[in-house]
Design an enzyme around this catalytic site. Structure first.
Site, PDB file in Angstrom:
ATOM      1  N   ASN A  75      23.213 101.674  11.657  1.00  0.00           N
ATOM      2  CA  ASN A  75      22.500 102.557  10.533  1.00  0.00           C
ATOM      3  C   ASN A  75      22.721 102.632   9.309  1.00  0.00           C
ATOM      4  OD1 ASN A  75      24.714 104.121  11.455  1.00  0.00           O
ATOM      5  ND2 ASN A  75      23.394 105.938  11.403  1.00  0.00           N
ATOM      6  N   GLU A  76      23.701 101.808   8.791  1.00  0.00           N
ATOM      7  CA  GLU A  76      24.285 101.743   7.669  1.00  0.00           C
ATOM      8  C   GLU A  76      23.287 102.062   6.556  1.00  0.00           C
ATOM      9  OE1 GLU A  76      25.599  99.974   9.873  1.00  0.00           O
ATOM     10  OE2 GLU A  76      27.921 100.110   9.841  1.00  0.00           O
ATOM     11  N   GLY A  80      30.233 102.340  13.168  1.00  0.00           N
ATOM     12  CA  GLY A  80      31.433 102.067  13.440  1.00  0.00           C
ATOM     13  C   GLY A  80      31.714 102.198  14.976  1.00  0.00           C
TER      14      GLY A  80
HETATM   15  C1  LIG Z   1      28.060  94.377  -0.562  1.00  0.00           C
HETATM   16  C2  LIG Z   1      29.424  94.478   0.010  1.00  0.00           C
HETATM   17  C3  LIG Z   1      29.286  95.496   1.219  1.00  0.00           C
HETATM   18  C4  LIG Z   1      30.775  96.134   1.594  1.00  0.00           C
HETATM   19  C5  LIG Z   1      30.756  97.011   2.747  1.00  0.00           C
HETATM   20  C6  LIG Z   1      30.472  98.331   2.329  1.00  0.00           C
HETATM   21  C7  LIG Z   1      30.132  99.414   2.691  1.00  0.00           C
HETATM   22  C8  LIG Z   1      30.285  99.364   4.443  1.00  0.00           C
HETATM   23  C9  LIG Z   1      31.220 100.564   4.728  1.00  0.00           C
HETATM   24  C10 LIG Z   1      31.182 101.245   6.084  1.00  0.00           C
HETATM   25  C11 LIG Z   1      30.213 100.790   7.139  1.00  0.00           C
HETATM   26  C12 LIG Z   1      30.040 102.177   7.667  1.00  0.00           C
HETATM   27  C13 LIG Z   1      30.066 102.409   8.958  1.00  0.00           C
HETATM   28  C14 LIG Z   1      30.062 103.710   9.478  1.00  0.00           C
HETATM   29  O1  LIG Z   1      30.515 104.193  10.636  1.00  0.00           O
HETATM   30  S1  LIG Z   1      29.432 105.066   8.743  1.00  0.00           S
HETATM   31  C15 LIG Z   1      29.136 106.256   9.570  1.00  0.00           C
HETATM   32  C16 LIG Z   1      27.817 106.135  10.594  1.00  0.00           C
HETATM   33  N1  LIG Z   1      27.701 107.413  11.450  1.00  0.00           N
HETATM   34  C17 LIG Z   1      26.618 108.302  11.365  1.00  0.00           C
HETATM   35  O2  LIG Z   1      25.596 108.014  10.550  1.00  0.00           O
HETATM   36  C18 LIG Z   1      26.669 109.177  12.353  1.00  0.00           C
HETATM   37  C19 LIG Z   1      26.248 110.537  11.722  1.00  0.00           C
HETATM   38  N2  LIG Z   1      26.583 111.615  12.734  1.00  0.00           N
HETATM   39  C20 LIG Z   1      25.523 111.845  13.506  1.00  0.00           C
HETATM   40  O3  LIG Z   1      24.362 111.504  13.580  1.00  0.00           O
HETATM   41  C21 LIG Z   1      25.858 113.280  14.500  1.00  0.00           C
HETATM   42  O4  LIG Z   1      26.783 113.740  13.902  1.00  0.00           O
HETATM   43  C22 LIG Z   1      25.995 112.473  16.063  1.00  0.00           C
HETATM   44  C23 LIG Z   1      27.151 111.598  15.714  1.00  0.00           C
HETATM   45  C24 LIG Z   1      24.650 112.053  16.503  1.00  0.00           C
HETATM   46  C25 LIG Z   1      26.582 113.929  16.674  1.00  0.00           C
HETATM   47  O5  LIG Z   1      25.683 114.892  16.588  1.00  0.00           O
HETATM   48  P1  LIG Z   1      26.144 116.537  16.784  1.00  0.00           P
HETATM   49  O6  LIG Z   1      24.964 117.277  16.927  1.00  0.00           O
HETATM   50  O7  LIG Z   1      26.767 116.384  17.979  1.00  0.00           O
HETATM   51  O8  LIG Z   1      27.106 116.629  15.736  1.00  0.00           O
HETATM   52  P2  LIG Z   1      26.849 117.325  14.240  1.00  0.00           P
HETATM   53  O9  LIG Z   1      25.764 116.223  13.700  1.00  0.00           O
HETATM   54  O10 LIG Z   1      26.604 118.697  14.123  1.00  0.00           O
HETATM   55  O11 LIG Z   1      28.200 117.077  13.598  1.00  0.00           O
HETATM   56  C26 LIG Z   1      29.325 117.841  13.486  1.00  0.00           C
HETATM   57  C27 LIG Z   1      30.365 117.546  12.460  1.00  0.00           C
HETATM   58  O12 LIG Z   1      30.734 116.309  12.274  1.00  0.00           O
HETATM   59  C28 LIG Z   1      30.325 115.617  11.124  1.00  0.00           C
HETATM   60  N3  LIG Z   1      30.322 114.436  10.902  1.00  0.00           N
HETATM   61  C29 LIG Z   1      29.299 113.735  11.727  1.00  0.00           C
HETATM   62  N4  LIG Z   1      29.339 112.380  11.582  1.00  0.00           N
HETATM   63  C30 LIG Z   1      30.352 112.201  11.074  1.00  0.00           C
HETATM   64  C31 LIG Z   1      30.903 110.959  10.336  1.00  0.00           C
HETATM   65  N5  LIG Z   1      30.602 109.877  10.498  1.00  0.00           N
HETATM   66  N6  LIG Z   1      32.031 111.210   9.473  1.00  0.00           N
HETATM   67  C32 LIG Z   1      32.231 112.496   9.284  1.00  0.00           C
HETATM   68  N7  LIG Z   1      31.887 113.397   9.555  1.00  0.00           N
HETATM   69  C33 LIG Z   1      30.767 113.424  10.571  1.00  0.00           C
HETATM   70  C34 LIG Z   1      29.079 116.524  10.661  1.00  0.00           C
HETATM   71  O13 LIG Z   1      28.914 116.533   9.309  1.00  0.00           O
HETATM   72  C35 LIG Z   1      29.568 118.009  11.189  1.00  0.00           C
HETATM   73  O14 LIG Z   1      30.809 118.560  10.353  1.00  0.00           O
HETATM   74  P3  LIG Z   1      31.192 119.994   9.978  1.00  0.00           P
HETATM   75  O15 LIG Z   1      32.070 119.868   9.013  1.00  0.00           O
HETATM   76  O16 LIG Z   1      29.873 120.727   9.624  1.00  0.00           O
HETATM   77  O17 LIG Z   1      31.708 120.377  11.608  1.00  0.00           O
END
Ligand SMILES: CCCCC/C=C\C/C=C\C/C=C/C(=O)SCCNC(=O)CCNC(=O)[C@H](O)C(C)(C)COP(=O)(O)OP(=O)(O)OC[C@H]1O[C@@H](n2cnc3c(N)ncnc32)[C@H](O)[C@@H]1OP(=O)(O)O
Length: 266
Positions: free
Chosen positions: A141-142, A117
């Site tokens: 990266n979905e 996103g």
């Molecule tokens: C066939 C019909 C199809 C129809 C379509 C259907 C589906 C599609 C729908 C949606 C599309 C999706 C889109 C998206 O954006 S999905 C999200 C993708 N994001 C990621 O993969 C990123 C994940 N995060 C990371 O890689 C890392 O957190 C980071 C961004 C590189 C940062 O790293 P850093 O080391 O700085 O932080 P932490 O990893 O320690 O994270 C801290 C804290 O944040 C939480 N967190 C991280 N990312 C997310 C997120 N995207 N959502 C919610 N929470 C997130 C993580 O778990 C930690 O949480 P805590 O509670 O422990 O503090």
């Protein structure tokens, strides 16, 4: 994301929207902005986790380095009910459409990781400047989450990096490091971290130097077909999202992914 109008009016820091991230959490970015209520002034769409301004009144995104946007908030897509998912997805669509179709010049100053996103909002901008740090990956990266990128994410990808590169990157859920992102055309400039903002401002000046009406009409001409494709099937896209995300297998995948993220932290 910088909005040209506010910048030109000398109010770069005063109209920021959205809530600050939870302490110890990464910004999941643009969906902290309530786009479902009153009409959203795109001028308000600054990176919401970038508090404060420097002495010149310019935003200081360095306040939260390392993450541009972690993408959609996965907690909004897990363990909720269908009505919640539908409302959430409508907001995602709305934000993307408004950003993508904005007549303003939008320059993404990408000062950290930019997955999924986050990438899609950067792609909705006119130009992307990425900080040169091998940890700052960008892409869709979905598949690595066990989900599929929506067709309009895919369309924006294809428009930017072409069909073959998109096909490969989408299937692999590949996140491009800066040098590769530049090579494939996913970003327009890669610069040292402390030059991201100044480079974004220079880009902004370059785009603003073009007569507004001509630039706006051209932007609309280039983007209309892609936006119309979503506009024509917004409700169907919401229904697809809801039925997809409600599947037990998908919920399980997202929970596992979220749990891994949380454990990685510890
Ligand atoms: C066939 C019909 C199809 C129809 C379509 C259907 C589906 C599609 C729908 C949606 C599309 C999706 C889109 C998206 O954006 S999905 C999200 C993708 N994001 C990621 O993969 C990123 C994940 N995060 C990371 O890689 C890392 O957190 C980071 C961004 C590189 C940062 O790293 P850093 O080391 O700085 O932080 P932490 O990893 O320690 O994270 C801290 C804290 O944040 C939480 N967190 C991280 N990312 C997310 C997120 N995207 N959502 C919610 N929470 C997130 C993580 O778990 C930690 O949480 P805590 O509670 O422990 O503090």
């Amino acid at each position: 994301v910088w909005a040209a109008k506010a910048w030109r009016e000398g109010d770069p820091g005063g109209t920021r929207a959205g809530r600050r991230p939870r302490a110890g959490s990464v910004p999941t970015g643009f969906l902290d902005v309530d786009v479902t209520s009153a009409p959203l002034a795109l001028e308000c769409l600054y990176t919401p986790w970038a508090p404060g301004t420097d002495s010149d009144g310019a935003p200081t995104p360095q306040d939260c380095p390392r993450v541009f946007s972690a993408g959609l908030d996965l907690t909004e897509m897990c363990g909720r009910n269908p009505a919640h998912y539908a409302e959430y997805w409508k907001a995602v669509q709305e934000l993307w459409l408004r950003t993508y179709l904005s007549s303003l010049v939008l320059v993404a100053a990408i000062n950290g990781a930019c997955p999924a996103g986050g990438c899609i909002i950067a792609l909705a901008c006119d130009c992307r400047v990425l900080a040169d740090n091998p940890k700052y990956h960008i892409g869709l990266n979905e598949t690595l989450l066990g989900i599929t990128a929506p067709f309009w994410f895919k369309d924006a990808y294809v428009n930017t990096i072409g069909h073959r590169a998109s096909e490969q990157a989408l299937q692999l859920g590949y996140l491009f490091p800066p040098s590769e992102a530049l090579q494939v055309g996913l970003v327009d400039q890669v610069v040292p971290e402390d030059q991201v903002l100044s480079t974004a401002l220079s880009e902004m000046a370059r785009w603003l130097a073009v007569p507004d009406h001509a630039r706006q009409l051209t932007k609309n001409m280039m983007r209309k077909a892609t936006a119309d494709r979503l506009l024509r099937q917004r409700d169907a896209d919401i229904q697809n999202f809801v039925s997809f995300i409600c599947r037990d297998s998908i919920q399980k995948s997202l929970q596992v992914y979220l749990e891994k993220l949380r454990q990685r932290k510890g």
